[in-house]
Design a protein around this motif. Structure first.
Motif, PDB file in Angstrom:
ATOM      1  N   GLY A  70       3.918  -7.924   2.294  1.00 52.87           N
ATOM      2  CA  GLY A  70       4.635  -8.061   1.376  1.00 52.87           C
ATOM      3  C   GLY A  70       4.128  -8.069   0.045  1.00 52.87           C
ATOM      4  O   GLY A  70       4.898  -7.943  -0.792  1.00 52.87           O
ATOM      5  N   THR A  71       3.404  -8.113   0.050  1.00 57.35           N
ATOM      6  CA  THR A  71       2.283  -8.446  -0.855  1.00 57.35           C
ATOM      7  C   THR A  71       2.122  -7.001  -1.559  1.00 57.35           C
ATOM      8  O   THR A  71       2.525  -5.775  -1.021  1.00 57.35           O
ATOM      9  CB  THR A  71       0.722  -8.453  -0.671  1.00 57.35           C
ATOM     10  N   PRO A  72       2.156  -6.429  -2.813  1.00 56.69           N
ATOM     11  CA  PRO A  72       1.779  -5.334  -3.453  1.00 56.69           C
ATOM     12  C   PRO A  72       0.780  -4.253  -3.536  1.00 56.69           C
ATOM     13  O   PRO A  72       0.299  -3.534  -3.275  1.00 56.69           O
ATOM     14  CB  PRO A  72       2.130  -5.467  -5.076  1.00 56.69           C
ATOM     15  N   GLU A  73      -0.351  -4.914  -2.967  1.00 60.20           N
ATOM     16  CA  GLU A  73      -1.570  -4.714  -2.811  1.00 60.20           C
ATOM     17  C   GLU A  73      -1.368  -4.018  -1.438  1.00 60.20           C
ATOM     18  O   GLU A  73      -2.741  -3.290  -1.215  1.00 60.20           O
ATOM     19  CB  GLU A  73      -2.707  -5.691  -2.696  1.00 60.20           C
ATOM     20  N   TRP A  74      -0.922  -5.002  -1.031  1.00 62.77           N
ATOM     21  CA  TRP A  74      -0.688  -3.759   0.645  1.00 62.77           C
ATOM     22  C   TRP A  74       0.432  -2.634   0.752  1.00 62.77           C
ATOM     23  O   TRP A  74      -0.351  -1.930   1.169  1.00 62.77           O
ATOM     24  CB  TRP A  74      -0.185  -5.412   2.135  1.00 62.77           C
ATOM     25  N   GLN A  75       1.147  -2.907   0.268  1.00 60.94           N
ATOM     26  CA  GLN A  75       1.739  -1.809   0.079  1.00 60.94           C
ATOM     27  C   GLN A  75       1.222  -0.484  -0.291  1.00 60.94           C
ATOM     28  O   GLN A  75       1.384   0.934   0.495  1.00 60.94           O
ATOM     29  CB  GLN A  75       3.319  -2.462  -0.462  1.00 60.94           C
ATOM     30  N   GLU A  76       0.818  -0.138  -2.136  1.00 60.25           N
ATOM     31  CA  GLU A  76      -0.115   0.463  -2.528  1.00 60.25           C
ATOM     32  C   GLU A  76      -1.317   1.125  -0.849  1.00 60.25           C
ATOM     33  O   GLU A  76      -1.619   2.047  -0.704  1.00 60.25           O
ATOM     34  CB  GLU A  76      -0.924  -0.080  -3.417  1.00 60.25           C
ATOM     35  N   TRP A  77      -2.142   0.025  -0.411  1.00 58.46           N
ATOM     36  CA  TRP A  77      -3.332   0.335   0.268  1.00 58.46           C
ATOM     37  C   TRP A  77      -2.529   0.931   1.211  1.00 58.46           C
ATOM     38  O   TRP A  77      -3.327   2.473   2.229  1.00 58.46           O
ATOM     39  CB  TRP A  77      -3.707  -0.350   1.318  1.00 58.46           C
TER      40      TRP A  77
END
Length: 97
Positions: A70-77
């Motif tokens: 759910g983190t934006p960082e993971w979504q971007e990756w």
């Protein structure tokens, strides 16, 4: 104990690019779960990338999913990663010994 195995079938010839993204993933996003590992094929279907993680329960797995994915960082990756993936599937295995 449960073993969650995410198997990705990569686009032909893209392993080097994926390996670079994996190094970024390990540094920033991979939870420090003892027993986790990232594998690639040696025989069998080609251009496979397999991520395995052990969990004490399915509840622990669900909690890890909610915290990480759910983190934006993971979504971007993940946006960068998935362009190299033809298909994937997940296996959840119960360890009996």
């Amino acid at each position: 104990m449960f073993i969650v195995r995410d198997i990705f079938y990569l686009e032909f010839g893209q392993f080097r690019s994926v390996k670079e993204l994996l190094e970024e993933y390990e540094e920033k996003h991979l939870p420090d779960i003892p027993g986790s590992r990232i594998l690639t094929d040696f025989t069998g279907d080609s251009y496979r990338l397999i991520m395995e993680q052990p969990f004490a329960s399915l509840e622990a797995y669900e909690k890890a999913l909610q915290e990480e994915l759910g983190t934006p960082e993971w979504q971007e990756w993940y946006v960068k990663f998935k362009r190299f993936v033809k298909s994937s599937h997940r296996e959840i295995l119960r360890q009996i010994k």
